[in-house]
Design a protein around this motif. Structure first.
Motif, PDB file in Angstrom:
ATOM      1  N   GLU A 129       2.154  -0.170 -10.433  1.00 37.13           N
ATOM      2  CA  GLU A 129       2.327  -1.293  -9.509  1.00 37.13           C
ATOM      3  C   GLU A 129       1.842  -2.591 -10.149  1.00 37.13           C
ATOM      4  O   GLU A 129       2.502  -3.639 -10.049  1.00 37.13           O
ATOM      5  CB  GLU A 129       1.568  -1.021  -8.216  1.00 37.13           C
ATOM      6  N   ALA A 130       0.706  -2.534 -10.838  1.00 38.78           N
ATOM      7  CA  ALA A 130       0.170  -3.716 -11.504  1.00 38.78           C
ATOM      8  C   ALA A 130       1.103  -4.207 -12.609  1.00 38.78           C
ATOM      9  O   ALA A 130       1.132  -5.402 -12.921  1.00 38.78           O
ATOM     10  CB  ALA A 130      -1.211  -3.414 -12.080  1.00 38.78           C
ATOM     11  N   TRP A 149      -1.072   3.145  -9.229  1.00 41.46           N
ATOM     12  CA  TRP A 149      -1.514   1.764  -9.031  1.00 41.46           C
ATOM     13  C   TRP A 149      -1.332   0.943 -10.307  1.00 41.46           C
ATOM     14  O   TRP A 149      -1.027  -0.252 -10.253  1.00 41.46           O
ATOM     15  CB  TRP A 149      -2.982   1.742  -8.585  1.00 41.46           C
ATOM     16  N   GLU A 150      -1.512   1.572 -11.446  1.00 38.37           N
ATOM     17  CA  GLU A 150      -1.284   0.904 -12.724  1.00 38.37           C
ATOM     18  C   GLU A 150       0.176   0.479 -12.853  1.00 38.37           C
ATOM     19  O   GLU A 150       0.486  -0.647 -13.271  1.00 38.37           O
ATOM     20  CB  GLU A 150      -1.667   1.862 -13.842  1.00 38.37           C
ATOM     21  N   PRO A 201      -3.459   8.807  -8.646  1.00 36.00           N
ATOM     22  CA  PRO A 201      -3.461   7.520  -7.937  1.00 36.00           C
ATOM     23  C   PRO A 201      -3.650   6.324  -8.857  1.00 36.00           C
ATOM     24  O   PRO A 201      -2.957   5.304  -8.711  1.00 36.00           O
ATOM     25  CB  PRO A 201      -4.635   7.665  -6.955  1.00 36.00           C
ATOM     26  N   ASP A 202      -4.560   6.422  -9.820  1.00 37.38           N
ATOM     27  CA  ASP A 202      -4.781   5.308 -10.741  1.00 37.38           C
ATOM     28  C   ASP A 202      -3.539   5.008 -11.566  1.00 37.38           C
ATOM     29  O   ASP A 202      -3.233   3.845 -11.845  1.00 37.38           O
ATOM     30  CB  ASP A 202      -5.952   5.613 -11.678  1.00 37.38           C
ATOM     31  N   LYS A 222       0.848  -1.268   2.209  1.00 35.23           N
ATOM     32  CA  LYS A 222       0.457  -0.337   1.149  1.00 35.23           C
ATOM     33  C   LYS A 222       1.696   0.343   0.565  1.00 35.23           C
ATOM     34  O   LYS A 222       2.784   0.288   1.137  1.00 35.23           O
ATOM     35  CB  LYS A 222      -0.503   0.717   1.698  1.00 35.23           C
ATOM     36  N   ILE A 223       1.508   1.011  -0.573  1.00 30.87           N
ATOM     37  CA  ILE A 223       2.603   1.796  -1.148  1.00 30.87           C
ATOM     38  C   ILE A 223       2.968   2.917  -0.181  1.00 30.87           C
ATOM     39  O   ILE A 223       2.105   3.674   0.257  1.00 30.87           O
ATOM     40  CB  ILE A 223       2.190   2.382  -2.512  1.00 30.87           C
ATOM     41  N   ASN A 275      -2.311   6.717   1.758  1.00 32.18           N
ATOM     42  CA  ASN A 275      -1.786   5.508   2.401  1.00 32.18           C
ATOM     43  C   ASN A 275      -1.111   5.791   3.743  1.00 32.18           C
ATOM     44  O   ASN A 275      -1.113   4.947   4.633  1.00 32.18           O
ATOM     45  CB  ASN A 275      -0.779   4.827   1.472  1.00 32.18           C
ATOM     46  N   MET A 295      -3.153   9.108  -2.553  1.00 32.09           N
ATOM     47  CA  MET A 295      -3.693   7.789  -2.250  1.00 32.09           C
ATOM     48  C   MET A 295      -4.106   7.657  -0.792  1.00 32.09           C
ATOM     49  O   MET A 295      -4.851   6.737  -0.432  1.00 32.09           O
ATOM     50  CB  MET A 295      -2.659   6.706  -2.616  1.00 32.09           C
ATOM     51  N   ARG A 345       7.059   0.005   0.938  1.00 31.73           N
ATOM     52  CA  ARG A 345       5.759  -0.284   1.541  1.00 31.73           C
ATOM     53  C   ARG A 345       5.641   0.281   2.948  1.00 31.73           C
ATOM     54  O   ARG A 345       6.623   0.457   3.666  1.00 31.73           O
ATOM     55  CB  ARG A 345       5.517  -1.812   1.627  1.00 31.73           C
TER      56      ARG A 345
END
Length: 640
Positions: free
Chosen positions: A106-107, A103-104, A99-100, A119-120, A64, A62, A114
């Motif tokens: 996280e959603a 993030w999924e 990464p997706d 950010k993560i 980050n 990602m 953080r």
């Protein structure tokens, strides 16, 4: 102890997912999102999956913490870690999609640590060029399972069902063991047979697709970080159903497991300790890993303590501490120190984070490790070093699957996570497991849905004779009055695998192991279990032992065949990596009750992926013919 069809509870589903860890839950969520009626089979209680023991984080590029990170670098690190035996398509998909998938999560509610800008957060781990592991302290696997469980519950509520409702389109069957996959007369998957562990009642799940997500094989070895569920069930079920296993010789011994007290030997010490600055020392106080950096990794790893320490403070410094070498290299180094007489009093080495980080930092970043050592070993890791040593942790080999769909060679059978093979090559990088579960769990769910959509006729049907045979097999231990205890055979199996097919292998020892396994199989055919089916742990052991013996034979056969040292497979009598052996996958299958093995070429690495590596590095692994498509091939041919 006779039975008939009235003793078997029957269920009908579109998809049966065997395993309720990260890959199983992610596969089930995807199948349900595609409109399929889905069953999740959990060998233990829902939420107790082995995934919760994965502590350090999920690897995903990602960027980050270091914006230089991207999927190409992640792909490159994964291939290097696997010593270029990885299926390149799987490594590519994983690096691109991880990464997706994070993030999924996280959603869906995962509460990641953080960075200061929100950010993560991502931490360092062995074999990764940049800080890449998204983490929740050292409890990342637990947070993943919590989040995926809540997603399953949410899907049930969307359908207006309560959790556990028998009519729900996604349902969990806890404490259920599957003993056989059943096929239709034309060879397609038609269902799965097993039993409820607390009552012993038989169950049949009729379904055109089965997704194996059963994890690993660690209980085959005496010293292991794996929990009791990891008895190679999915590997054995796949073989028995006609699917193929690949590269079972590659067993990862995690370098850091507890070594004392004896009651907790093998319990995992997360790589996060080293990722957050922990160092390895021998009994003489020497930080010894600088002595063990292989030539192929020399350019990426520090040569002095000062240079190594810069890794944690200078984002532009790209020479990692040697403690962050891939796991196979660190495990062998620790083994060498102990054999040379420089080990700790209990046969390990020291892992020191106390002299490197403040107590506040350790308690914030490594709370589980602090609790684990304080409660189990009376060691305060904020004040003193830990004693650690290698422990059987992960199997890189597994069911041969299509990289894009996770489909096995048997129509209707899919596999994801540790039970599948190919993604990690000869050695898995830390952190790649959790993102692997998510990436290929989703792909398995999609693959199963696409397969069902392709079925033009009715669902495949179970053959009654096969069902009767599965029942008879499960009941057989009760019919023997004077047979042997499964506990005794299992204990000897574990000791044999630990001693003869462990971290360092030798031809004669592996041959001795195979001879011992033949005797164990004869003894296992005469197991006896007293009592009834309800609440009978001896019966459970008898079922698991069949699987462990089959898997152990595959590991030993492949370990004998591969005459080189690569990743998690070390042959003392063949200590070097071979460019010719790198081109070979060892494929295992069953012919009757006999395990057979063939050589199969590994997939060719695409030219655009080859170009991500400097040709001077690749030539250490590959032949000139394989490198013909690399931009630097002409210079190599000229001898430059």
């Amino acid at each position: 102890m006779a039975t008939n069809d009235t003793d078997i509870e029957r269920f009908s589903y579109d998809v049966v997912v065997i395993g309720a860890g990260g890959s199983g839950l992610r596969a089930a969520i995807e199948a349900r999102a595609r409109g399929l009626k889905t069953a999740i089979i959990s060998k233990s209680l829902f939420g107790k999956a082995h995934t919760v023991m994965a502590e350090g984080g999920a690897a995903a590029a990602m960027g980050n913490v270091n914006p230089k990170d991207n999927w190409q670098v992640h792909f490159r690190d994964t291939m290097r870690g696997g010593k270029f035996l990885n299926n390149p398509r799987m490594a590519e998909l994983h690096a691109k999609e991880a990464p997706d998938r994070v993030w999924e999560l996280e959603a869906w509610g995962a509460l990641f640590d953080r960075t200061p800008d929100g950010k993560i957060s991502q931490r360092n781990f062995g074999g990764h060029e940049y800080p890449r592991l998204a983490h929740v302290g050292d409890r990342t696997g637990l947070e993943m399972i919590r989040t995926l469980q809540q997603r399953v519950v949410a899907l049930q509520q969307e359908d207006s069902y309560e959790f556990g409702d028998p009519d729900a389109r996604i349902r969990v069957f806890a404490e259920t063991t599957i003993t056989r996959l059943l096929k239709s007369p034309d060879g397609r998957i038609a269902g799965a047979f097993g039993y409820i562990r607390d009552t012993g009642r038989f169950v049949l799940f009729e379904a055109p697709t089965v997704i194996l997500a059963t994890g690993g094989i660690g209980r085959t070895f005496k010293v292991t970080s794996n929990s009791w569920e990891y008895s190679g069930d999915g590997h054995a079920l796949a073989l028995l159903a006609g699917a193929k296993l690949m590269n079972m010789e590659f067993v990862q011994f995690h370098p850091t497991g507890m070594v004392w007290p004896i009651s907790v030997k093998g319990i995992l010490v997360t790589e996060s300790v080293r990722g957050d600055g922990g160092i390895l020392k021998n009994s003489e106080g020497k930080r010894f890993m600088f002595d063990y950096v292989p030539d192929v990794f020399r350019a990426q790893y520090a040569e002095t303590e000062e240079e190594a320490d810069r890794w944690y403070t200078d984002p532009d410094h790209n020479r990692r501490p040697p403690e962050l070498l891939p796991r196979d290299e660190v495990a062998r180094s620790i083994n060498s120190e102990v054999k040379a007489g420089r080990g700790t009093p209990h046969g390990g080495v020291y892992l020191d984070i106390a002299s490197r980080r403040s107590a506040e930092y350790i308690l914030t970043r490594l709370p589980s490790m602090h609790h684990q050592f304080k409660e189990l070993a009376d060691v305060d890791i904020t004040k003193e070093p830990m004693e650690i040593g290698p422990t059987c942790h992960y199997v890189m080999g597994g069911v041969e699957v299509d990289p894009d769909t996770a489909a096995a060679s048997v129509p209707g059978l899919f596999a994801a996570g540790e039970v599948s093979g190919g993604m990690h090559g000869s050695n898995r990088l830390g952190g790649n497991s959790l993102s692997d579960l998510l990436v290929f769990g989703k792909r398995a769910g999609d693959g199963a849905a696409d397969y069902i959509s392709s079925l033009a006729d009715a669902k495949p049907s179970v053959v009654q004779a096969d069902l009767d045979a599965a029942v008879a097999e499960a009941l057989a231990p009760f019919a023997r009055a004077d047979g042997e205890s499964p506990y005794e055979v299992h204990a000897e199996l574990q000791q044999t695998m630990n001693d003869l097919v462990g971290i360092i292998r030798r031809e004669q020892e592996v041959r001795d192991a195979l001879s011992a396994l033949e005797k164990f199989k004869e003894r296992a055919a005469n197991l006896s279990v007293p009592g009834e089916r309800a609440y009978n742990p001896g019966w459970h052991y008898a079922q698991d032992l069949r699987n462990m013996l089959l898997v152990a034979e595959c590991v030993a056969m492949a370990a004998l065949e591969r005459e080189e040292s690569r990743g998690g497979h070390t042959r003392e009598d063949h200590p070097e990596m071979s460019p010719e052996w790198r081109k070979v996958n060892l494929i295992l299958s069953l012919n009757g009750d006999k395990v057979e093995m063939v050589h199969q070429p590994i997939p060719v690495v695409r030219e655009d992926l080859l170009a991500l590596f400097d040709i001077s590095e690749l030539k250490k692994y590959m032949t000139k013919e394989e490198l013909a498509g690399h931009p630097g091939a002409a210079a190599l041919e000229e001898g430059h």
